[in-house]
Scaffold this active site. Structure first.
Site, mmCIF file in Angstrom:
data_model
loop_
_atom_site.group_PDB
_atom_site.id
_atom_site.type_symbol
_atom_site.label_atom_id
_atom_site.label_comp_id
_atom_site.label_asym_id
_atom_site.label_seq_id
_atom_site.Cartn_x
_atom_site.Cartn_y
_atom_site.Cartn_z
ATOM 1 N N CYS A 19 152.859 38.918 0.364
ATOM 2 C CA CYS A 19 151.524 38.467 0.752
ATOM 3 C C CYS A 19 151.172 37.119 0.123
ATOM 4 O O CYS A 19 150.534 36.273 0.756
ATOM 5 C CB CYS A 19 150.479 39.482 0.314
ATOM 6 N N ASP B 153 148.741 35.966 5.339
ATOM 7 C CA ASP B 153 147.846 36.597 6.302
ATOM 8 C C ASP B 153 147.419 35.657 7.430
ATOM 9 O O ASP B 153 147.278 36.078 8.575
ATOM 10 C CB ASP B 153 146.592 37.121 5.591
ATOM 11 N N ASP C 178 146.275 39.381 12.046
ATOM 12 C CA ASP C 178 146.741 38.777 10.812
ATOM 13 C C ASP C 178 148.245 38.595 10.919
ATOM 14 O O ASP C 178 148.957 39.501 11.396
ATOM 15 C CB ASP C 178 146.437 39.670 9.606
ATOM 16 N N HIS D 107 148.379 45.394 7.557
ATOM 17 C CA HIS D 107 149.562 44.615 7.181
ATOM 18 C C HIS D 107 150.814 45.487 7.101
ATOM 19 O O HIS D 107 150.858 46.474 6.364
ATOM 20 C CB HIS D 107 149.349 43.833 5.891
ATOM 21 N N ASP E 176 153.708 44.838 5.845
ATOM 22 C CA ASP E 176 154.641 44.660 4.737
ATOM 23 C C ASP E 176 154.412 45.599 3.551
ATOM 24 O O ASP E 176 154.969 45.386 2.476
ATOM 25 C CB ASP E 176 154.684 43.204 4.276
#
Length: 370
Positions: A355, A119, A197, A246, A248
């Site tokens: 992550c 992140d 991020d 995020h 992903d």
């Protein structure tokens, strides 16, 4: 695919241009010192209601209970064992106590944890870029990595930080309410200052895919594009997630010519045109938690689509959640070699395999794949 002129010099300690070149060295997060952060609305509107209630109660500033930490530590140890057995060098940030309160001239907070190195840092080639994350509880999250980054810097790596954000109240949409299905998307942050991020970006050589979310604004994307210059192209992935955070768990680049998408949040017809010749792999519906993982589910900070949060060790080998048998089969059908690993106990700390890692060195150079 265009191979660009390669330097004859041996790559330094930091060298990573994409998500799939052979992984040689990686930073893996820690759970020691993980603290239940203050209940700022950017956090409590994102996470499940039971956990939000917990944060708003007297639990703020406590360390995560051992009932959550111990099983997550066990699975983290197995993940590290797999990485090392596959020939990857694993590095760890310093152990840190995040329960201490800190302040700027305008606000105060406690910290969170270092479970997710992805992140706060974006590795582009031989450079580590510290990102301006918008959660106040993550303001000093980069400090536990300083020992490693100073080592890399001393060995020749570049080390940069985006402008440190003020994180004033003006950045946050105080009347934010998560949109319902079919309503126009809204975000918890505006463009008061650049914030983002790193986990909202995926690297593909000279092309980088990103999404706008509750932690990444357009001002942040523009700062990164300006900083990287004309040698890199940034492409937006439009997410239909009502509360995005995020990329992903929405869109994952797996290998040259192959990308994994979340069919609930991605409209294939609206993907960037440069992907028109790529194999678009549609992820299957995530499988439910095992009965033994109900506590992790209750306190999870992630959506069910965290199943997409895989880690590529090279163009074939991929670490994937052990319980996601349909996804494992799908990946095998597309020529990948899945490495199953149980990791659902890690979800209360904010992520899964992608992550929980920051790939520092991959064996390969800068290429253009489009």
């Amino acid at each position: 695919m265009t191979t660009l002129p390669q330097s004859t010099e041996k790559p330094g300690p930091v060298n990573s241009w994409n998500e799939w070149d052979p992984l040689e060295e990686v930073i893996v997060g820690r759970l020691e010192g993980a603290t239940i952060p203050p209940a700022h609305f950017t956090l409590t509107t994102k996470i499940p209601k039971p956990l939000a209630w917990f944060l708003k109660s007297m639990a703020q500033g406590w360390h995560y209970p051992s009932a959550l930490v111990k099983p997550a530590q066990k699975q983290l140890a197995e993940f590290i064992h797999i990485l090392e057995a596959e020939g990857v060098k694993v590095r760890r940030p310093d152990v840190t106590n995040f329960s201490k309160r800190y302040a700027t001239p305008d606000w105060s907070s406690r910290g969170f944890c270092i479970a997710c190195p992805r992140d706060g840092f974006l590795v582009i080639g031989d450079e580590i870029i510290e990102t301006p994350m918008p959660w106040r509880c993550r303001y000093f999250e980069g400090l536990p990595y300083r020992t490693l980054f100073k080592e890399y810097h001393d060995q020749g790596a570049k080390w940069t930080s985006a402008p440190k954000p003020q994180l004033l109240d003006a950045l946050y949409e105080q009347d934010y309410v998560m949109p319902k299905l079919g309503e126009p998307l809204r975000y918890q942050i505006n463009n008061f200052e650049p914030v983002f991020d790193a986990a909202d970006f995926l690297r593909c050589g000279r092309d980088i895919f990103y999404q706008i979310s509750n932690v990444t604004n357009r001002a942040g994307v523009e700062w990164l594009q300006n900083y990287l210059g004309d040698g890199f192209r940034l492409h937006e992935i439009e997410s239909r997630c009502p509360d995005p955070m995020h990329i992903d768990s929405t869109f994952m680049v797996l290998a040259p010519g192959k990308v994994l998408i979340n069919p609930e949040w991605v409209d294939v017809t609206r993907l960037p045109k440069i992907l028109s010749s790529w194999d678009i792999i549609v992820a299957p519906e995530p499988e439910p938690y095992a009965e033994s993982e109900m506590m992790a589910k209750f306190f999870s900070m992630c959506s069910k689509w965290i199943s997409l949060n895989v880690l590529m060790l090279d163009e074939k080998r991929v670490v994937v959640e052990k319980t996601q048998t349909l996804l494992i089969k799908t990946l095998k059908d597309h020529g990948f070699e899945p490495i199953p690993c149980a990791f659902t106990s890690y979800l209360p700390f904010g992520g899964a395999f992608h992550c929980a890692t920051l790939d520092v060195r991959r064996r390969g150079g800068l290429q253009s794949y489009f």
